[in-house]
Scaffold this motif. Structure first.
Motif, PDB file in Angstrom:
ATOM      1  N   LEU A  89       0.865  -1.180   0.000  1.00 46.68           N
ATOM      2  CA  LEU A  89       0.000   0.000   0.000  1.00 46.68           C
ATOM      3  C   LEU A  89       0.903   1.232   0.000  1.00 46.68           C
ATOM      4  N   ILE A  90       0.632   2.149  -0.909  1.00 50.28           N
ATOM      5  CA  ILE A  90       1.378   3.413  -0.945  1.00 50.28           C
ATOM      6  C   ILE A  90       0.376   4.554  -0.803  1.00 50.28           C
ATOM      7  N   ARG A  91       0.621   5.416   0.174  1.00 48.18           N
ATOM      8  CA  ARG A  91      -0.246   6.586   0.353  1.00 48.18           C
ATOM      9  C   ARG A  91       0.482   7.808  -0.190  1.00 48.18           C
ATOM     10  N   LEU A  92      -0.135   8.465  -1.177  1.00 49.69           N
ATOM     11  CA  LEU A  92       0.467   9.666  -1.768  1.00 49.69           C
ATOM     12  C   LEU A  92      -0.292  10.900  -1.296  1.00 49.69           C
ATOM     13  N   THR A  93       0.436  11.989  -1.125  1.00 50.67           N
ATOM     14  CA  THR A  93      -0.222  13.234  -0.746  1.00 50.67           C
ATOM     15  C   THR A  93      -0.514  14.061  -2.006  1.00 50.67           C
ATOM     16  N   THR A  94       0.161  13.704  -3.101  1.00 51.67           N
ATOM     17  CA  THR A  94      -0.063  14.451  -4.345  1.00 51.67           C
ATOM     18  C   THR A  94      -0.950  13.656  -5.310  1.00 51.67           C
ATOM     19  N   LYS A  95      -1.732  14.412  -6.098  1.00 51.31           N
ATOM     20  CA  LYS A  95      -2.531  13.769  -7.151  1.00 51.31           C
ATOM     21  C   LYS A  95      -1.875  14.002  -8.501  1.00 51.31           C
ATOM     22  N   SER A  96      -0.830  14.805  -8.467  1.00 50.46           N
ATOM     23  CA  SER A  96      -0.197  15.180  -9.710  1.00 50.46           C
ATOM     24  C   SER A  96       0.848  14.126 -10.093  1.00 50.46           C
ATOM     25  N   VAL A  97       0.378  13.111 -10.797  1.00 48.96           N
ATOM     26  CA  VAL A  97       1.247  11.991 -11.175  1.00 48.96           C
ATOM     27  C   VAL A  97       1.152  11.810 -12.686  1.00 48.96           C
ATOM     28  N   LYS A  98       2.302  11.781 -13.330  1.00 46.34           N
ATOM     29  CA  LYS A  98       2.300  11.662 -14.795  1.00 46.34           C
ATOM     30  C   LYS A  98       2.985  10.368 -15.243  1.00 46.34           C
ATOM     31  N   PRO A  99       2.567   9.826 -16.395  1.00 41.29           N
ATOM     32  CA  PRO A  99       3.188   8.588 -16.861  1.00 41.29           C
ATOM     33  C   PRO A  99       4.589   8.805 -17.433  1.00 41.29           C
ATOM     34  N   HIS A 100       5.515   7.918 -17.075  1.00 36.33           N
ATOM     35  CA  HIS A 100       6.886   7.935 -17.614  1.00 36.33           C
ATOM     36  C   HIS A 100       7.215   6.539 -18.118  1.00 36.33           C
ATOM     37  N   ALA A 101       8.412   6.413 -18.688  1.00 40.03           N
ATOM     38  CA  ALA A 101       8.945   5.126 -19.172  1.00 40.03           C
ATOM     39  C   ALA A 101       7.907   4.417 -20.045  1.00 40.03           C
ATOM     40  N   GLU A 102       7.548   3.170 -19.678  1.00 43.47           N
ATOM     41  CA  GLU A 102       6.666   2.389 -20.553  1.00 43.47           C
ATOM     42  C   GLU A 102       5.183   2.653 -20.320  1.00 43.47           C
ATOM     43  N   LEU A 103       4.862   3.646 -19.499  1.00 48.41           N
ATOM     44  CA  LEU A 103       3.445   3.928 -19.241  1.00 48.41           C
ATOM     45  C   LEU A 103       2.847   4.867 -20.286  1.00 48.41           C
ATOM     46  N   GLU A 104       1.588   4.563 -20.644  1.00 54.30           N
ATOM     47  CA  GLU A 104       0.858   5.416 -21.578  1.00 54.30           C
ATOM     48  C   GLU A 104      -0.107   6.323 -20.810  1.00 54.30           C
ATOM     49  N   GLU A 105      -0.644   5.776 -19.718  1.00 57.94           N
ATOM     50  CA  GLU A 105      -1.734   6.472 -19.035  1.00 57.94           C
ATOM     51  C   GLU A 105      -1.722   6.183 -17.531  1.00 57.94           C
ATOM     52  N   VAL A 106      -2.095   7.199 -16.756  1.00 55.46           N
ATOM     53  CA  VAL A 106      -2.233   7.051 -15.305  1.00 55.46           C
ATOM     54  C   VAL A 106      -3.598   7.629 -14.940  1.00 55.46           C
ATOM     55  N   ILE A 107      -4.399   6.853 -14.220  1.00 59.12           N
ATOM     56  CA  ILE A 107      -5.767   7.298 -13.899  1.00 59.12           C
ATOM     57  C   ILE A 107      -6.016   7.136 -12.401  1.00 59.12           C
ATOM     58  N   TRP A 108      -6.699   8.095 -11.802  1.00 58.37           N
ATOM     59  CA  TRP A 108      -7.183   7.929 -10.421  1.00 58.37           C
ATOM     60  C   TRP A 108      -8.602   7.396 -10.494  1.00 58.37           C
ATOM     61  N   LEU A 109      -8.837   6.218  -9.921  1.00 57.03           N
ATOM     62  CA  LEU A 109     -10.191   5.659  -9.902  1.00 57.03           C
ATOM     63  C   LEU A 109     -10.939   6.155  -8.675  1.00 57.03           C
ATOM     64  N   ASN A 110     -12.215   6.466  -8.881  1.00 51.59           N
ATOM     65  CA  ASN A 110     -13.080   6.847  -7.769  1.00 51.59           C
ATOM     66  C   ASN A 110     -14.389   6.083  -7.895  1.00 51.59           C
ATOM     67  N   GLN A 111     -15.284   6.332  -6.952  1.00 54.83           N
ATOM     68  CA  GLN A 111     -16.559   5.615  -6.897  1.00 54.83           C
ATOM     69  C   GLN A 111     -17.337   5.724  -8.213  1.00 54.83           C
ATOM     70  N   MET A 112     -17.186   6.873  -8.880  1.00 51.02           N
ATOM     71  CA  MET A 112     -17.971   7.129 -10.087  1.00 51.02           C
ATOM     72  C   MET A 112     -17.412   6.433 -11.329  1.00 51.02           C
ATOM     73  N   ASN A 113     -16.080   6.359 -11.445  1.00 46.59           N
ATOM     74  CA  ASN A 113     -15.521   5.927 -12.733  1.00 46.59           C
ATOM     75  C   ASN A 113     -14.952   4.507 -12.745  1.00 46.59           C
ATOM     76  N   TYR A 114     -14.839   3.847 -11.581  1.00 48.48           N
ATOM     77  CA  TYR A 114     -14.021   2.626 -11.554  1.00 48.48           C
ATOM     78  C   TYR A 114     -14.559   1.471 -12.385  1.00 48.48           C
ATOM     79  N   THR A 115     -15.871   1.447 -12.664  1.00 45.01           N
ATOM     80  CA  THR A 115     -16.429   0.340 -13.446  1.00 45.01           C
ATOM     81  C   THR A 115     -16.178   0.523 -14.952  1.00 45.01           C
ATOM     82  N   SER A 116     -15.660   1.685 -15.342  1.00 46.11           N
ATOM     83  CA  SER A 116     -15.473   1.960 -16.773  1.00 46.11           C
ATOM     84  C   SER A 116     -14.157   1.426 -17.329  1.00 46.11           C
TER      85      SER A 116
END
Ligand SMILES: Nc1nc2c([nH]c(=O)n2[C@@H]2O[C@H](COP(=O)(O)OP(=O)(O)OP(=O)(O)O)[C@@H](O)[C@H]2O)c(=O)[nH]1
Length: 138
Positions: A89-116
């Motif tokens: 488990l990692i707890r971050l204080t920042t929401k500002s996270v961008k994809p690097h290296a082999e990542l294309e996308e980084v998403i924060w899941l919440n109650q509204m969007n996680y089923t998508s």
């Protein structure tokens, strides 16, 4: 049939609003936990610190990370392969996270969007139920 096993260190990453971070690697349609293969002579935690730096350009400290457990399941994007993961488990204080290296996308899941989003088995079986339980207890 012989199955190959990949040993991974991966992370259930949450922010202060209890959103869960998922990543999509280049060429993958699945959203998965940040992390990657544990190399020879490296502990799971060392591997995770290295992967989080490479993938998200974040320098973690020991206070932000705690061990949750291990889980083995079918790998995505690899035929006849299992993933066996140590999950932290990692707890971050920042929401500002961008994809690097082999990542294309980084998403924060919440109650509204996680089923998508199409989630990798490891994430769906291990992290998702834990995260949903955390949200219920908020
Ligand atoms: N990071 C991560 N990988 C997962 C998850 N679930 C899952 O099946 N995998 C699979 O595990 C494998 C991880 O290998 P990778 O090649 O991305 O890891 P890596 O960055 O250490 O690799 P490399 O250094 O060899 O390029 C991939 O085939 C990926 O599809 C997950 O939740 N997180």
């Amino acid at each position: 049939m012989t199955l190959k096993t990949i040993h991974l260190a991966s992370a259930l990453v949450i922010n202060s609003d209890n959103e869960m971070l998922v990543v999509r690697k280049k060429g993958s349609t699945y959203y998965m936990m940040a992390g990657g293969k544990i190399q020879t002579n490296e502990s799971a935690k060392e591997a995770l610190f290295r992967e989080i730096k490479e993938e998200l350009d974040l320098d973690l400290n020991n206070e932000q990370i705690s061990y949750l457990g291990s889980h083995q399941t079918t790998a995505v994007n690899e035929a006849k392969t299992l993933v066996s993961a140590d999950i932290f488990l990692i707890r971050l204080t920042t929401k500002s996270v961008k994809p690097h290296a082999e990542l294309e996308e980084v998403i924060w899941l919440n109650q509204m969007n996680y089923t998508s989003y199409q989630l990798a088995h490891l994430l769906k079986e291990f992290s998702l139920p834990r995260w949903l339980k955390m949200k219920k207890e908020e």
